[in-house]
Motif scaffolding. Structure first.
Motif, mmCIF file in Angstrom:
data_model
loop_
_atom_site.group_PDB
_atom_site.id
_atom_site.type_symbol
_atom_site.label_atom_id
_atom_site.label_comp_id
_atom_site.label_asym_id
_atom_site.label_seq_id
_atom_site.Cartn_x
_atom_site.Cartn_y
_atom_site.Cartn_z
ATOM 1 N N HIS A 230 11.896 16.932 1.744
ATOM 2 C CA HIS A 230 12.144 17.952 0.726
ATOM 3 C C HIS A 230 13.635 18.209 0.536
ATOM 4 C CE1 HIS A 230 8.211 18.734 2.685
ATOM 5 N NE2 HIS A 230 7.805 18.863 1.433
ATOM 6 N N ASN A 231 14.483 17.193 0.717
ATOM 7 C CA ASN A 231 15.918 17.428 0.823
ATOM 8 C C ASN A 231 16.743 16.846 -0.326
ATOM 9 O OD1 ASN A 231 15.560 14.724 1.466
ATOM 10 N ND2 ASN A 231 17.153 14.695 3.012
ATOM 11 N N GLU A 232 16.130 16.545 -1.465
ATOM 12 C CA GLU A 232 16.919 15.981 -2.561
ATOM 13 C C GLU A 232 17.386 17.079 -3.517
ATOM 14 O OE1 GLU A 232 17.020 12.436 -5.924
ATOM 15 O OE2 GLU A 232 15.266 12.646 -4.619
ATOM 16 N N PHE A 233 18.682 17.321 -3.489
ATOM 17 C CA PHE A 233 19.297 18.310 -4.376
ATOM 18 C C PHE A 233 19.736 17.619 -5.659
ATOM 19 C CE2 PHE A 233 22.980 20.491 -6.106
ATOM 20 C CZ PHE A 233 22.595 21.812 -6.094
ATOM 21 N N VAL A 234 19.516 18.274 -6.783
ATOM 22 C CA VAL A 234 19.951 17.707 -8.055
ATOM 23 C C VAL A 234 20.524 18.822 -8.918
ATOM 24 C CG1 VAL A 234 17.664 17.938 -9.108
ATOM 25 C CG2 VAL A 234 19.288 16.303 -10.048
ATOM 26 N N ALA A 235 21.628 18.520 -9.595
ATOM 27 C CA ALA A 235 22.241 19.455 -10.534
ATOM 28 C C ALA A 235 22.481 18.717 -11.844
ATOM 29 C CB ALA A 235 23.555 19.990 -9.982
ATOM 30 N N SER A 236 22.361 19.435 -12.943
ATOM 31 C CA SER A 236 22.546 18.792 -14.241
ATOM 32 C C SER A 236 23.274 19.730 -15.193
ATOM 33 C CB SER A 236 21.200 18.381 -14.841
ATOM 34 O OG SER A 236 20.402 19.520 -15.113
ATOM 35 N N VAL A 237 23.901 19.133 -16.185
ATOM 36 C CA VAL A 237 24.559 19.885 -17.251
ATOM 37 C C VAL A 237 24.019 19.347 -18.567
ATOM 38 C CG1 VAL A 237 26.744 20.592 -18.274
ATOM 39 C CG2 VAL A 237 26.637 20.045 -15.833
ATOM 40 N N SER A 238 23.502 20.232 -19.398
ATOM 41 C CA SER A 238 22.892 19.810 -20.654
ATOM 42 C C SER A 238 23.345 20.723 -21.790
ATOM 43 C CB SER A 238 21.368 19.836 -20.541
ATOM 44 O OG SER A 238 20.923 21.138 -20.196
ATOM 45 N N PRO A 239 23.297 20.245 -23.036
ATOM 46 C CA PRO A 239 23.672 21.104 -24.161
ATOM 47 C C PRO A 239 22.646 22.207 -24.388
ATOM 48 C CG PRO A 239 22.810 19.002 -24.934
ATOM 49 C CD PRO A 239 22.933 18.876 -23.458
ATOM 50 N N GLU A 240 23.113 23.380 -24.751
ATOM 51 C CA GLU A 240 22.181 24.473 -25.051
ATOM 52 C C GLU A 240 21.450 24.212 -26.365
ATOM 53 O OE1 GLU A 240 21.989 29.340 -24.908
ATOM 54 O OE2 GLU A 240 23.926 28.364 -25.148
ATOM 55 N N THR A 241 22.143 23.590 -27.302
ATOM 56 C CA THR A 241 21.535 23.148 -28.559
ATOM 57 C C THR A 241 21.829 21.660 -28.703
ATOM 58 O OG1 THR A 241 23.531 23.734 -29.800
ATOM 59 C CG2 THR A 241 21.794 25.402 -29.647
ATOM 60 N N VAL A 242 21.292 21.042 -29.708
ATOM 61 C CA VAL A 242 21.501 19.601 -29.889
ATOM 62 C C VAL A 242 22.939 19.363 -30.350
ATOM 63 C CG1 VAL A 242 20.701 17.528 -31.039
ATOM 64 C CG2 VAL A 242 19.072 19.330 -30.464
ATOM 65 N N GLN A 243 23.809 19.177 -29.379
ATOM 66 C CA GLN A 243 25.225 18.946 -29.641
ATOM 67 C C GLN A 243 25.764 17.956 -28.613
ATOM 68 O OE1 GLN A 243 27.176 20.213 -32.052
ATOM 69 N NE2 GLN A 243 25.677 21.613 -32.972
ATOM 70 N N ARG A 244 26.816 17.280 -28.975
ATOM 71 C CA ARG A 244 27.496 16.414 -28.029
ATOM 72 C C ARG A 244 28.341 17.287 -27.101
ATOM 73 N NH1 ARG A 244 28.347 10.985 -28.078
ATOM 74 N NH2 ARG A 244 30.107 10.166 -26.880
ATOM 75 N N ILE A 245 28.275 17.042 -25.807
ATOM 76 C CA ILE A 245 29.023 17.858 -24.853
ATOM 77 C C ILE A 245 30.086 17.023 -24.153
ATOM 78 C CG2 ILE A 245 27.037 19.378 -24.463
ATOM 79 C CD1 ILE A 245 26.663 17.995 -21.745
#
Length: 255
Positions: A230-245
């Motif tokens: 149970h030890n796999e940490f994951v972090a993500s960054v995604s656009p709040e709306t459909v936009q290029r980030i």
């Protein structure tokens, strides 16, 4: 694959055996609670003489069945294998069956979607998922430098989002430091969670909005008794709306 197939078949057979009447079971063979340990793929699931904890109840770790020929077979709880595979388990009244893994009947992983995200403007400290607890970044000692670097000012320009993570142990340090800078002109969402072994994510940590030009720093503490399942940490960054980030991400571990 063949070994797991046979093991799961044995588990389902145990459920059937347990439902038989005592006289019929005695005619077919004998069942008794085993007192040894259980090791799955070199991981100790149970030490000799120990009971297995399932939903806060102690249950027999395994049962020995002796067939009419005198040959013995070992059966372990479905919950033990489900725990090892990191999948849900339960009973289906509709199918009158033991169920392992996600199904259309409610035994499913929590898959994070835009609809069920609760977005906040600052991390909620103290929230926990699996062995990871969000803490105040100021409490992490960075004076000796990182014990391990996963991302070092990684720049990502994308429509679909950027993710990073790793299976974590406490070797080298118990603290994770995640820094995200939003270089774009639209808000982004920083999500942290625990990835399940086979598919999906386990929610429980906050999803934080980062405004254009802002930098967010998040810190997480790893439990001392973290296991290899149970030890796999994951972090993500995604656009709040459909936009290029456009974001810059650093992700490091400290003592």
């Amino acid at each position: 694959m063949k070994t797991w197939k046979h093991l799961v078949s044995g588990l389902l057979a145990l459920t059937l055996l347990a439902s038989l009447a005592g006289s019929a079971l005695a005619a077919a063979g004998k069942l008794q609670i085993g007192t040894g340990g259980v090791v799955v793929m070199d991981k100790v699931m149970l030490t000799p003489g120990q009971e297995y904890k399932a939903e806060n109840e102690n249950i027999p770790g395994y049962i020995v069945y002796e067939g009419p020929s005198g040959k013995t077979y070992n059966y372990v709880p479905v919950e033990m294998v489900a725990d090892y595979l990191d999948i849900p388990s339960g009973w289906s009244e509709k199918r009158n069956s033991v169920v392992l893994g996600p199904t259309s009947e409610g035994l499913r992983y929590q898959v994070l979607t835009d609809e069920d995200k609760s977005i906040v403007d600052a991390p909620v400290l103290g929230m926990k998922v699996g062995p990871f607890t969000e803490i105040d970044p100021k409490t992490v000692d960075t004076s000796e430098g990182p014990a391990w670097t996963f991302e070092d000012e990684t720049v990502a320009e994308t429509w679909t989002g950027f993710s990073t993570g790793r299976r974590m142990s406490t070797i080298g340090g118990r603290h994770l430091l995640l820094t995200v800078t939003n270089n774009g002109d639209t808000p982004v969402i920083c999500t942290a969670s625990r990835a399940c072994m086979i598919n999906g994510y386990e929610g429980g940590l906050s999803n934080v909005r980062i405004q254009p030009g802002q930098t967010l720093t998040r810190a997480f503490e790893i439990d001392e008794d973290v296991d290899r399942i149970h030890n796999e940490f994951v972090a993500s960054v995604s656009p709040e709306t459909v936009q290029r980030i456009n974001v810059t991400v650093s992700f490091k571990r400290y003592k």
